[in-house]
Enzyme design. Structure first.
Site, PDB file in Angstrom:
ATOM      1  N   ALA A 294       0.313  -0.244  14.293  1.00 10.38           N
ATOM      2  CA  ALA A 294       0.796   0.916  13.538  1.00 10.38           C
ATOM      3  C   ALA A 294       1.222   0.504  12.135  1.00 10.38           C
ATOM      4  O   ALA A 294       2.165   1.044  11.572  1.00 10.38           O
ATOM      5  CB  ALA A 294       1.950   1.578  14.273  1.00 10.38           C
TER       6      ALA A 294
ATOM      7  N   LYS B  61       0.805  -1.229   0.000  1.00 14.90           N
ATOM      8  CA  LYS B  61       0.000   0.000   0.000  1.00 14.90           C
ATOM      9  C   LYS B  61       0.837   1.278   0.000  1.00 14.90           C
ATOM     10  O   LYS B  61       0.401   2.295  -0.516  1.00 14.90           O
ATOM     11  CB  LYS B  61      -0.950   0.007   1.200  1.00 14.90           C
ATOM     12  CG  LYS B  61      -2.074  -1.014   1.061  1.00 14.90           C
ATOM     13  CD  LYS B  61      -3.072  -0.926   2.184  1.00 14.90           C
ATOM     14  CE  LYS B  61      -4.010  -2.113   2.107  1.00 14.90           C
ATOM     15  NZ  LYS B  61      -5.076  -2.052   3.101  1.00 14.90           N
TER      16      LYS B  61
ATOM     17  N   ASP C  14      -9.592   2.851   2.317  1.00 10.81           N
ATOM     18  CA  ASP C  14      -9.604   2.135   3.606  1.00 10.81           C
ATOM     19  C   ASP C  14     -10.144   3.035   4.720  1.00 10.81           C
ATOM     20  O   ASP C  14     -11.028   2.635   5.475  1.00 10.81           O
ATOM     21  CB  ASP C  14      -8.181   1.708   3.992  1.00 10.81           C
ATOM     22  CG  ASP C  14      -7.713   0.494   3.212  1.00 10.81           C
ATOM     23  OD1 ASP C  14      -8.556  -0.302   2.774  1.00 10.81           O
ATOM     24  OD2 ASP C  14      -6.483   0.346   3.053  1.00 10.81           O
TER      25      ASP C  14
HETATM   26  P1  ATR Z   1      -1.547  -4.171   7.892  1.00 14.20           P
HETATM   27  O1  ATR Z   1      -1.310  -3.470   6.610  1.00 14.20           O
HETATM   28  O2  ATR Z   1      -2.698  -5.140   7.846  1.00 14.20           O
HETATM   29  O3  ATR Z   1      -1.675  -3.213   9.044  1.00 14.20           O
HETATM   30  P2  ATR Z   1       1.126  -4.741   8.705  1.00 14.20           P
HETATM   31  O4  ATR Z   1       1.572  -3.462   8.099  1.00 14.20           O
HETATM   32  O5  ATR Z   1       1.974  -5.949   8.522  1.00 14.20           O
HETATM   33  O6  ATR Z   1      -0.291  -5.120   8.154  1.00 14.20           O
HETATM   34  O7  ATR Z   1       0.875  -4.488  10.267  1.00 14.20           O
HETATM   35  C1  ATR Z   1       0.530  -5.487  11.146  1.00 14.20           C
HETATM   36  C2  ATR Z   1       0.321  -4.906  12.552  1.00 14.20           C
HETATM   37  O8  ATR Z   1       0.089  -6.003  13.454  1.00 14.20           O
HETATM   38  C3  ATR Z   1       1.532  -4.178  13.095  1.00 14.20           C
HETATM   39  O9  ATR Z   1       1.095  -3.151  13.947  1.00 14.20           O
HETATM   40  C4  ATR Z   1       2.237  -5.276  13.890  1.00 14.20           C
HETATM   41  O10 ATR Z   1       3.074  -4.832  14.915  1.00 14.20           O
HETATM   42  P3  ATR Z   1       4.663  -4.648  14.656  1.00 14.20           P
HETATM   43  O11 ATR Z   1       4.814  -3.310  13.999  1.00 14.20           O
HETATM   44  O12 ATR Z   1       5.253  -4.683  16.031  1.00 14.20           O
HETATM   45  O13 ATR Z   1       5.101  -5.796  13.805  1.00 14.20           O
HETATM   46  C5  ATR Z   1       1.039  -5.958  14.493  1.00 14.20           C
HETATM   47  N1  ATR Z   1       1.343  -7.306  14.961  1.00 14.20           N
HETATM   48  C6  ATR Z   1       1.522  -8.408  14.206  1.00 14.20           C
HETATM   49  N2  ATR Z   1       1.775  -9.477  14.998  1.00 14.20           N
HETATM   50  C7  ATR Z   1       1.770  -9.030  16.286  1.00 14.20           C
HETATM   51  C8  ATR Z   1       1.945  -9.642  17.570  1.00 14.20           C
HETATM   52  N3  ATR Z   1       2.193 -10.955  17.690  1.00 14.20           N
HETATM   53  N4  ATR Z   1       1.838  -8.867  18.676  1.00 14.20           N
HETATM   54  C9  ATR Z   1       1.583  -7.559  18.567  1.00 14.20           C
HETATM   55  N5  ATR Z   1       1.390  -6.915  17.394  1.00 14.20           N
HETATM   56  C10 ATR Z   1       1.492  -7.626  16.263  1.00 14.20           C
END
Ligand code: ATR
Length: 287
Positions: free
Chosen positions: A133, A71, A108
């Site tokens: 985030a 994105k 979105d």
């Molecule tokens: P999207 O576009 O769907 O938001 P992304 O950019 O990969 O996908 O973001 C995924 C989000 O889920 C992020 O905020 C990620 O946190 P990190 O920045 O610390 O990776 C969060 N996330 C994924 N797995 C996680 C976990 N096990 N615990 C806490 N946060 C998690």
């Protein structure tokens, strides 16, 4: 393939789980449009070439959705993006206009707001807390911060603090982020005072995923919105429901971003009966 048939689709990696084909193909049929919505799973190293080929005169592709993880990156391959997408610095829709120029939109954030409106949730003056985030948080945050009816505040937490700091620093270059407060610990979100909790993380999609928040802080005066739609009811939503909170999964947001995407592609508003068909097909395939 029929040469006359135009093509729309979703670009990402992976895209196999996408429900978008169900709603868009149903809409094309209802509109009498000779079009098909396809999945384009493109690896990172093939992305530039994919966008390059879009510009060729013999390309049948007339519009795209962009999903994880492209994105933000997709913007670099476009000719123009709308002011909103520019502010979010994230694009989930591409319209291929005259002369095969590529124009980016973000539906979105507006899709999320449209769903909140349908749920009769008025944002003005509300205390909002956000988990995550990533790319999804970007669109939602931008939409919330551009609203004339401003929330009282938005508190946001992310597992990786640096990513959160980077996101806020980036948004602050284009937006007034004075109502936005990042917290270093999930315990500082003040969920017990919140009117709206939004989970934008992917935690809850997989069986056995933990619940990030302390369930004892969830309460009946709040709306808990999980942007996940598979499963339809995450453990977070089940716990929130148990506490008497209002709950919503992300299927409504997916639907409204899809409606807005299609409106951009065909350049006109959709009739209610088309939207209804889109919703029915989406719901029928959601698990
Ligand atoms: P999207 O576009 O769907 O938001 P992304 O950019 O990969 O996908 O973001 C995924 C989000 O889920 C992020 O905020 C990620 O946190 P990190 O920045 O610390 O990776 C969060 N996330 C994924 N797995 C996680 C976990 N096990 N615990 C806490 N946060 C998690």
């Amino acid at each position: 393939m029929d040469k006359e048939q135009i093509v729309f689709g979703i670009v990402g990696n992976p895209v196999g789980h996408s429900l978008s084909p169900f709603m868009h193909n149903a809409a094309f049929k209802e509109l009498g449009l000779k079009a098909v919505y396809k999945l384009f799973e493109v690896p990172e190293e093939g992305l530039e070439n994919f966008f390059k080929k879009l510009r060729e005169d013999d390309s049948l592709i007339q519009g795209l959705n962009i999903t994880v993880p492209y994105k933000e990156k997709a913007i670099t391959f476009l000719d123009n993006v709308t002011p909103f997408a520019q502010k979010a610095m994230a694009v989930n829709v591409v319209v291929i206009s005259e002369g095969r120029k590529l124009v980016g939109y973000n539906t979105d954030g507006p899709g999320f707001l449209a769903h909140l409106a349908q749920l009769n949730f008025n944002i003005q003056g509300k205390k909002i807390v956000i988990l995550g985030a990533g790319g999804s948080a970007r669109g939602i945050l931008t939409a919330l911060m551009l609203l004339p009816e401003r929330p009282q505040y938005i508190r946001i937490y992310n597992r990786t603090l640096e990513r959160l700091d980077d996101l806020i620093a980036d948004l602050s270059m284009r937006l007034d982020v004075s109502i936005l407060k990042s917290v270093m610990s999930i315990d500082d979100l003040e969920i017990e005072r919140a009117d709206l909790l939004i989970n934008t993380t992917s935690v809850g999609m997989k069986k056995g995923d933990p619940v990030l928040v302390d369930e004892n802080l969830l309460h009946k005066k709040m709306l808990v919105y999980d942007i996940i739609y598979s499963p339809l009811k995450t453990t977070l939503l089940k716990l929130a429901e148990g506490k008497g909170a209002k709950i919503s999964n992300g299927l409504g947001m997916l639907f409204y971003q899809g409606v807005l995407s299609l409106q951009h592609w065909i350049n006109r508003p959709l009739e209610e009966k088309i939207k209804k068909k889109m919703w029915q097909n989406l719901e029928a395939h959601a698990r």
